[in-house]
Design an enzyme around this catalytic site. Sequence first.
Site, PDB file in Angstrom:
ATOM      1  N   ASP A 260      27.376  34.499  28.192  1.00  0.00           N
ATOM      2  CA  ASP A 260      28.133  35.123  29.268  1.00  0.00           C
ATOM      3  C   ASP A 260      27.969  36.630  29.084  1.00  0.00           C
ATOM      4  OD1 ASP A 260      29.688  35.756  31.413  1.00  0.00           O
ATOM      5  OD2 ASP A 260      31.364  34.465  30.874  1.00  0.00           O
TER       6      ASP A 260
HETATM    7  C1  BGC Z   1      31.621  35.760  34.103  1.00  0.00           C
HETATM    8  C2  BGC Z   1      30.500  34.817  34.439  1.00  0.00           C
HETATM    9  C3  BGC Z   1      29.519  35.507  35.343  1.00  0.00           C
HETATM   10  C4  BGC Z   1      29.019  36.768  34.650  1.00  0.00           C
HETATM   11  C5  BGC Z   1      28.009  37.539  35.461  1.00  0.00           C
HETATM   12  C6  BGC Z   1      31.113  37.089  33.590  1.00  0.00           C
HETATM   13  O1  BGC Z   1      32.147  38.004  33.500  1.00  0.00           O
HETATM   14  O2  BGC Z   1      32.470  35.169  33.153  1.00  0.00           O
HETATM   15  O3  BGC Z   1      31.001  33.660  35.051  1.00  0.00           O
HETATM   16  O4  BGC Z   1      28.483  34.635  35.670  1.00  0.00           O
HETATM   17  O5  BGC Z   1      30.110  37.613  34.407  1.00  0.00           O
HETATM   18  O6  BGC Z   1      28.606  38.121  36.556  1.00  0.00           O
END
Ligand code: BGC
Length: 733
Positions: A260
């Site tokens: 993530d």
């Molecule tokens: C989120 C993810 C997301 C990623 C990219 C993160 O903060 O938890 O779900 O895909 O950001 O935007």
Amino acid sequence: MLNYHHSSRCYAALLCAILAVACSRPSSIEDKVESYLSQMTLEEKIGIIHAQSKFSSAGVPRLGIPELWTDDGPHGVRPETLWDAWASAKWTNDSATAYPSLTCLAASWDRELAALYGRSVGEEARYRGKDVLLGPGVNIARTPLCGRNFEYMGEDPYLAGELCVPYIKGVQSNGVAACIKHYCVNNHEVNRHTVNVNVSDRALHEIYLPAFRKAVLEGGVWSMMGAYNLYKGEHMCHNDVTVNKILKGDWGFDGALISDWGGTHDTDEAVRNGLDLEFGTRTNGIDLNVSNAYDNYYLAEAYYQGIKSGKYSEDELDDKCRRVLRLMLRTSMNPDGGLGSLNSPEHWADARKIGSEGIVLLKNEGAVLPLKEAPRKVLVLGENAIKPMAVGGSSSSLKAQHETSILDGLKAALPSTEIVYERAYQGDPVIKGYNYSFYDITDPRSDEQLLEDALAAASDADYVIFVGGLNKAKFQDCEGQDRLEYHLPYNQDAIIGAIAAVRPDLIYVNVSGSPVAMPFADEVSAIVQAWYLGSETGNALADVLTGKVNPSGKLPFSFPREYADCPIRTEAQYPGIKGEDGISQCDYSEGIYVGYRWYESQNIKPLFAFGYGLSYTSFSYGEARASSSKMGRSLTVSVPVTNTGDRAGAEVVQLYVSALNSSVDRPVKELKGFEKVWLEPGQTKTVKFALDEESVSYYDEGLGRWVAEKGEYEALVASSSDDVRAKVRFTKN
Ligand code: BGC
């Protein structure tokens, strides 16, 4: 003879040619992976396993390997951000179709619709040049307060697993990887980077892992995103147990584990515990926007130096590169994915269909719905009738090319009706999308005046429809923080109560991605759960309100009456207790008793139960029968279901299994099958469910595996978790 020689010479030449081509151009993906890997330098290998921008990672220009582009997910393709920052790139060609939230898809209980959703959003991703779509999310709705419940598929692992598989296959049919997230035990947002989840092996395997497991074993998902939190003291993006042992060991996942954004914390762990592709790490370099920022990633320079100095062998690196190359060959280098398509009428129709089929009719006293044809006057109340909702909520925020508001949808569906709008309350009138759009729907009137005007308008309308609920502002249905209360915000309980006092025939439309308290439930005539429906919001809802579509959605999670009813009782359970090391210990001490498993074990009646939802028609169930296969390995349960009303409609027939004499503690019942059956008035169809060992198994912590115990079981055929219509006992020998 001559002919023979001639043809054999030709044949030999052809064979040589084929062999030559086969030797120089490897055919299978695996051959190509090995071929590319063998040609890559150490620097090039390091170069492809971490980001080069906010959403992309580098290819190998020397070998013609293109860069890899990711994007959110899961409800549509996110607009472009700057290369190095979250801010909008200010493109004007990056709008997309906003599809309904995943809770809505889950509420459809429809595998074909999930496949349609995946195909459709995958086409948009392909057209926009995205190789990895960051979704779907399948974290279990453990608490109604979780700010991201709307991005997930409810409280039951079987339902989430069954629906994520067709979504994944649909996306991937476009040569776009789905990236199932967030692996795993990431069930709330408070302290999400510093919360260590303490969960029993049994709850982990029975509640929190099954959807991910299905995504891998049945969905063949090409990538997975590690979550932000910790388990057993290690962050999920590089966790020995969940990644090395379970994901890559037990399940044999051959795809890439993507971090993530900002979920990577340690080079050693990232190298050894299976992280393949690092994104979003905030190094000092990134904060300062210097050009080499990405070299500071945990899987960049530090890893390179570690290999150079002999600290790490190249084995782990080669494994990571194989996975990333495989991901590229399946996506950015896949010529069979088609061209995709964007913002097409077909996609809007898909969004409308998914929306109308996921809407759940929760109450319909006096059959106030559907609206009669061409009513004289309809009063629409509530901020959510006019608020754009595709934006907001953080990473799933979308730049919808169009979004039909609920008010406009009703106007279009009832062209000869006078439709009056009153705001009734003001919630969060300023809506910021992910730095690319900004709406201000502020109303200058005081709260008292807004209510007074709403009440005055309510007197002579044929129908009064209040559209309220949550929104996608911070502390509502929004990533990064959880809701602060279970009740509706902005004093809506009192406002809805006041309007219902003068109009007991009030129709309440609840917009939310999570359960909410509804203390006014007994005072209104109809309640409709409308989720977030994306581009076609107003049209999809109008389809259901007018009866053009007969509602068939069922709740993917229970609505407890009060927050105190839910399994979360202590601070240690949620949000966890912070230790001196800055890590919050969060005890999932309710174990497997999540959602309806909890309410049923405690004899607590929720306001609306898991699996519940009404239709404009009615269904009757006949007797359930069970027959086992010849080998006795599987059991078929069948039940005739009849549409007893005067409209065509669909019923989601649910199958729960109850263990009657288990040696271990078991939930009262657990969902093990469902079928959505479409019936004309008077029509009967026999619905069949196949049960196997998995349907009766529990996870034995001592043995460390699933066990299908011998004994007596009951198959419960139900219209919702609290409405069992037929039962049949069976024995597992
Ligand atoms: C989120 C993810 C997301 C990623 C990219 C993160 O903060 O938890 O779900 O895909 O950001 O935007």
